[in-house]
Motif scaffolding. Structure first.
Motif, PDB file in Angstrom:
ATOM      1  N   LEU A  18      -0.694  -5.945  -0.741  1.00  0.00           N
ATOM      2  CA  LEU A  18      -0.495  -5.817  -2.181  1.00  0.00           C
ATOM      3  C   LEU A  18       0.955  -6.102  -2.563  1.00  0.00           C
ATOM      4  O   LEU A  18       1.236  -6.784  -3.547  1.00  0.00           O
ATOM      5  N   LEU A  19       1.875  -5.603  -1.705  1.00  0.00           N
ATOM      6  CA  LEU A  19       3.299  -5.819  -1.967  1.00  0.00           C
ATOM      7  C   LEU A  19       3.643  -7.294  -1.946  1.00  0.00           C
ATOM      8  O   LEU A  19       4.332  -7.799  -2.834  1.00  0.00           O
ATOM      9  N   ILE A  28       2.348  -9.005  -5.056  1.00  0.00           N
ATOM     10  CA  ILE A  28       3.148  -8.698  -6.248  1.00  0.00           C
ATOM     11  C   ILE A  28       4.463  -9.473  -6.201  1.00  0.00           C
ATOM     12  O   ILE A  28       4.883 -10.079  -7.191  1.00  0.00           O
ATOM     13  N   LEU A  29       5.104  -9.480  -5.012  1.00  0.00           N
ATOM     14  CA  LEU A  29       6.395 -10.143  -4.906  1.00  0.00           C
ATOM     15  C   LEU A  29       6.271 -11.641  -5.124  1.00  0.00           C
ATOM     16  O   LEU A  29       7.047 -12.233  -5.884  1.00  0.00           O
ATOM     17  N   ALA A  84       5.756 -12.261  -8.652  1.00  0.00           N
ATOM     18  CA  ALA A  84       6.971 -12.016  -9.424  1.00  0.00           C
ATOM     19  C   ALA A  84       7.991 -13.134  -9.212  1.00  0.00           C
ATOM     20  O   ALA A  84       8.646 -13.583 -10.158  1.00  0.00           O
ATOM     21  N   ILE A  85       8.109 -13.609  -7.960  1.00  0.00           N
ATOM     22  CA  ILE A  85       9.088 -14.659  -7.668  1.00  0.00           C
ATOM     23  C   ILE A  85       8.745 -15.936  -8.436  1.00  0.00           C
ATOM     24  O   ILE A  85       9.587 -16.518  -9.123  1.00  0.00           O
ATOM     25  N   LEU A 106      -1.595  -4.488 -13.166  1.00  0.00           N
ATOM     26  CA  LEU A 106      -0.191  -4.082 -13.079  1.00  0.00           C
ATOM     27  C   LEU A 106       0.700  -4.914 -13.992  1.00  0.00           C
ATOM     28  O   LEU A 106       1.878  -4.629 -14.135  1.00  0.00           O
ATOM     29  N   GLY A 107       0.136  -5.978 -14.593  1.00  0.00           N
ATOM     30  CA  GLY A 107       0.931  -6.781 -15.510  1.00  0.00           C
ATOM     31  C   GLY A 107       1.638  -7.950 -14.857  1.00  0.00           C
ATOM     32  O   GLY A 107       2.498  -8.569 -15.473  1.00  0.00           O
ATOM     33  N   LEU A 111      16.181 -15.426  -7.395  1.00  0.00           N
ATOM     34  CA  LEU A 111      15.548 -14.901  -8.593  1.00  0.00           C
ATOM     35  C   LEU A 111      16.617 -14.384  -9.544  1.00  0.00           C
ATOM     36  O   LEU A 111      17.147 -13.309  -9.362  1.00  0.00           O
ATOM     37  N   PHE A 115       8.898   0.688  -8.723  1.00  0.00           N
ATOM     38  CA  PHE A 115       8.835  -0.708  -8.278  1.00  0.00           C
ATOM     39  C   PHE A 115       8.205  -1.590  -9.359  1.00  0.00           C
ATOM     40  O   PHE A 115       8.742  -2.651  -9.688  1.00  0.00           O
ATOM     41  N   VAL A 116       7.069  -1.158  -9.912  1.00  0.00           N
ATOM     42  CA  VAL A 116       6.408  -1.983 -10.918  1.00  0.00           C
ATOM     43  C   VAL A 116       7.290  -2.140 -12.147  1.00  0.00           C
ATOM     44  O   VAL A 116       7.391  -3.223 -12.726  1.00  0.00           O
ATOM     45  N   VAL A 141       9.870  -4.659 -11.307  1.00  0.00           N
ATOM     46  CA  VAL A 141       9.330  -6.023 -11.342  1.00  0.00           C
ATOM     47  C   VAL A 141       9.338  -6.526 -12.777  1.00  0.00           C
ATOM     48  O   VAL A 141       9.725  -7.658 -13.064  1.00  0.00           O
ATOM     49  N   GLN A 142       8.935  -5.656 -13.711  1.00  0.00           N
ATOM     50  CA  GLN A 142       8.874  -6.102 -15.099  1.00  0.00           C
ATOM     51  C   GLN A 142      10.262  -6.344 -15.691  1.00  0.00           C
ATOM     52  O   GLN A 142      10.446  -7.219 -16.515  1.00  0.00           O
ATOM     53  N   MET A 162      13.741  -3.898  -6.320  1.00  0.00           N
ATOM     54  CA  MET A 162      12.592  -4.546  -5.696  1.00  0.00           C
ATOM     55  C   MET A 162      12.837  -4.751  -4.203  1.00  0.00           C
ATOM     56  O   MET A 162      12.002  -4.435  -3.361  1.00  0.00           O
TER      57      MET A 162
END
Lengths: 315, 329
Positions: free
Chosen positions: A152-153, A156-157, A160-161, A255-256, B30, B277-278, B281-282, B289
């Motif tokens: 999951l991590l 998400i990463l 996000a990247i 989680l968006g 990033l 963490f979430v 991320v946002q 992170m």
């Protein structure tokens, strides 16, 4: 010329009869759970493919949303109105239509990510298993490393990247692609390990030896001789992983970091509904959640059945 | 034995370096930290000074070495969002996640084990199938859906449990706990259940299949022939022999759970690391992170290492295969 279609139909019938008579089909007919879950999946797939024709509203078309029809409850409770069978959300979006369109997105992303990760995994597994040596060592250490980070991590990463790398105006357009990539980059390992093990067994068998003796090129041996033999376990793993992929997509969207609200998948719908349900509009969140659960459960039951049906040990 | 431990440790270090590289890459590509940390009116001199101070002019490999060296000392830099040291921010959130994960793991063991044994003993293929279907449902319902359903039922309809937060917590200086106050315990119930459900199904299925396998072996048949009572057979001879894989796999699940808890934490607005963490991320708060990634992977790898080694200590037969590098899963 006029005979040909008839012959074709005849062979088709023979093929079908053979399929109907096969162990797998017999097993399927005698497993009520498998029949029910296959039917559920077929219905969901059918409605989401023909969503445009079947649904009262296109939830992506702002012209079809009416704010005075917002927050209507389902028809069976007080204040509900047709054609909004399951009610509407805060923007006047029909919940049923949103669910069906959302299922389409969820299913497409799930299937696509399984296809991509299976392709990567099968190729890596074949190469590692057949060529072996340093390549095998490198690929398997890489797989170990990927496995030692919670899936999951990573998803998400990665998501996000890529979102961070893209300019804002492209983020929504490429959201499905990013999701498929994020999910595939983590789940190819399962296929790679399994295919590698099968390949190593196959590579020692006589037909491969024979092919090598008559100098069949290595690429041809891998693709024409070994690949067909690893496809069955790979496809079973794929079915079992489809449920996980749909779940992972829904989780990311919830989680968006997945599908945007303009193009909601089931996970996005649940996230959006979740922000409002303290005001009592439970239907906006409950029905997408049920649909998501239903899809995952049906896929899992079908995959479970398929694994047992194809497992020679259980026969 | 020593060789095995060393080999495992070396493996763990390699994986951690890989994770560090990943975390560093996020840092590097990033967003521009200089732009994110300074206000838009900053002059070029100020920018240059900060770039120099952050070591961004060094060659990339040097930066990576510095990053790892700092990380080993627990220094992950400053959070972009609130300008506090990242390590402190995460340490503050750690107890909440830890308590949630521990309570739900213990609950999962206490519920999953008996259910699994029950399904296996009441052999009839019917019970096994019912147990199978129940665990299938448990595996299929997404954690956040369970959370939402629980909130709908117990917070909105019945209004007996709080829908969010951790309740009142007691500060022990180095640790904050919600277990000592009644509001803290109430607040823990629903998050723990929604997190535990997957584990319960998983443990139940594992115990059932292991038990069925053990019960088929000769020594169980022999125990029956000796006229031992059913309970003694099942619990002293049967369960004991399938406990080891159950315990180790539960241990491994805990690692997964720490990462997976973030979904539950979002649903219940539980102030743990995952929630942080979430949020980061946002807000593209990259130091947080990266630090979260490193810390969770450290815990994950550590737990896997320990369970692997316990396995070898308890069951010497595993030594041979474990050296080959195969994962127990």
């Amino acid at each position: 010329m006029s005979v040909e279609p008839k012959v074709e139909r005849e062979t088709l019938r023979v093929h079908f009869a053979r399929l109907w008579d096969s162990d797998l089909a017999w097993n399927f007919r005698n497993s009520p759970l498998a029949v029910v879950s296959a039917t559920v999946l077929l219905v969901i797939a059918f409605t989401s493919i023909f969503a445009g024709v079947l649904m009262p509203q296109n939830p992506f078309d702002i012209m079809q949303l009416f704010l005075d029809k917002a927050n209507l409850p389902p028809v069976w409770s007080e204040g509900g109105a047709m054609p909004y069978v399951l009610g509407t959300d805060m923007q006047g979006r029909d919940v049923l239509s949103a669910i069906v369109y959302g299922s389409r997105i969820s299913l497409v992303i799930g299937v696509a990510s399984v296809a991509v990760s299976m392709t990567i995994g099968v190729l890596v597994g074949l190469l590692a298993g057949y060529i072996g040596g340093a390549l095998d060592n490198f690929l398997m250490r890489l797989a170990d490393a990927v496995m030692s980070i919670p899936t999951l991590l990573v998803a998400i990463l990665v998501s996000a990247i890529f979102r961070g790398l893209l300019p804002v105006e492209y983020r929504d357009t490429f959201a499905p692609l990013i999701l498929v990539l994020a999910l595939s980059l983590t789940s190819w390992v399962v296929y790679a390990r399994m295919v590698r093990a099968v390949t190593m067994v196959e590579a020692r068998k006589e037909y491969v030896m024979a092919a090598r003796i008559i100098n069949v090129p290595r690429r041809r041996i891998i693709l024409k001789h070994i690949l067909p033999n690893v496809m069955t376990p790979a496809l079973v793993t794929g079915t079992l992983n489809l449920g996980l992929a749909i779940l992972a997509e829904a989780t990311l969207s919830f989680l968006g970091v997945g599908m945007p609200s303009a193009q909601p998948s089931l996970g996005t719908l649940i996230r959006l509904g979740n922000q409002y349900f303290f005001s009592g509009t439970w239907w906006i969140v409950l029905f997408p959640a049920l649909q998501l659960t239903l899809i995952i459960l049906a896929v899992n039951l079908l995959g479970d059945w398929l694994r047992d049906a194809l497992n020679p040990k259980l026969k | 034995m020593l060789l095995l431990v060393l080999k495992r440790l070396a493996n763990a270090v390699v994986v951690l370096l890989f994770v560090a590289l990943l975390a560093f890459t996020i840092f590097k590509f990033l967003g521009d930290p200089v732009q994110l940390m300074l206000n838009p009116q900053a002059t070029q001199e100020e920018r240059d000074a900060l770039t120099q101070r952050l070591g961004l002019n060094d060659p990339v490999p040097v930066q990576f070495v510095k990053f790892v060296a700092n990380a080993v000392q627990g220094d992950f830099g400053m959070s972009y969002r609130n300008q506090l040291p990242v390590m402190g921010v995460i340490a503050e959130r750690f107890p909440a996640t830890f308590e949630l994960v521990m309570v739900s793991s213990i609950a999962a063991l206490l519920i999953g084990l008996p259910l699994g044994v029950f399904a296996a003993i009441n052999g009839g293929s019917f019970m096994v199938r019912v147990a199978h279907i129940i665990s299938m449902i448990g595996v299929s319902v997404p954690a956040f859906v369970i959370g939402i359903l629980l909130i709908l039922a117990f917070s909105i309809e019945l209004q007996v449990l709080p829908a969010f937060g951790r309740g009142e917590v007691v500060d022990l200086g180095f640790w904050t706990t919600g277990l000592l106050t009644s509001s803290g315990r109430y607040a823990l119930i629903m998050p723990a259940i929604s997190l535990a459900l997957f584990q319960i199904s998983f443990i139940m299925r594992l115990v059932t299949s292991e038990m069925l396998e053990v019960l088929r072996t000769d020594f169980i048949r022999f125990a029956r022939a000796r006229g031992l009572r059913a309970r003694a057979i099942y619990f002293r001879h049967g369960l004991r022999n399938c406990l080891m894989p159950v315990v180790t796999i539960t241990g491994m699940l805990i690692g997964d759970l720490i990462a997976f808890a973030l979904v539950t934490e979002i649903v219940f607005q539980w102030p743990g690391m995952g929630f942080l963490f979430v949020q980061s991320v946002q807000y593209v708060d990259i130091p947080v992170m990266a630090a979260y990634l490193m810390i969770v992977c450290c815990i994950f790898i550590l737990i896997n290492l320990i369970t692997d080694l316990i396995y070898v200590v308890v069951d010497p037969r595993m030594g041979a295969t474990a050296i080959g590098g195969s994962n127990v899963r």
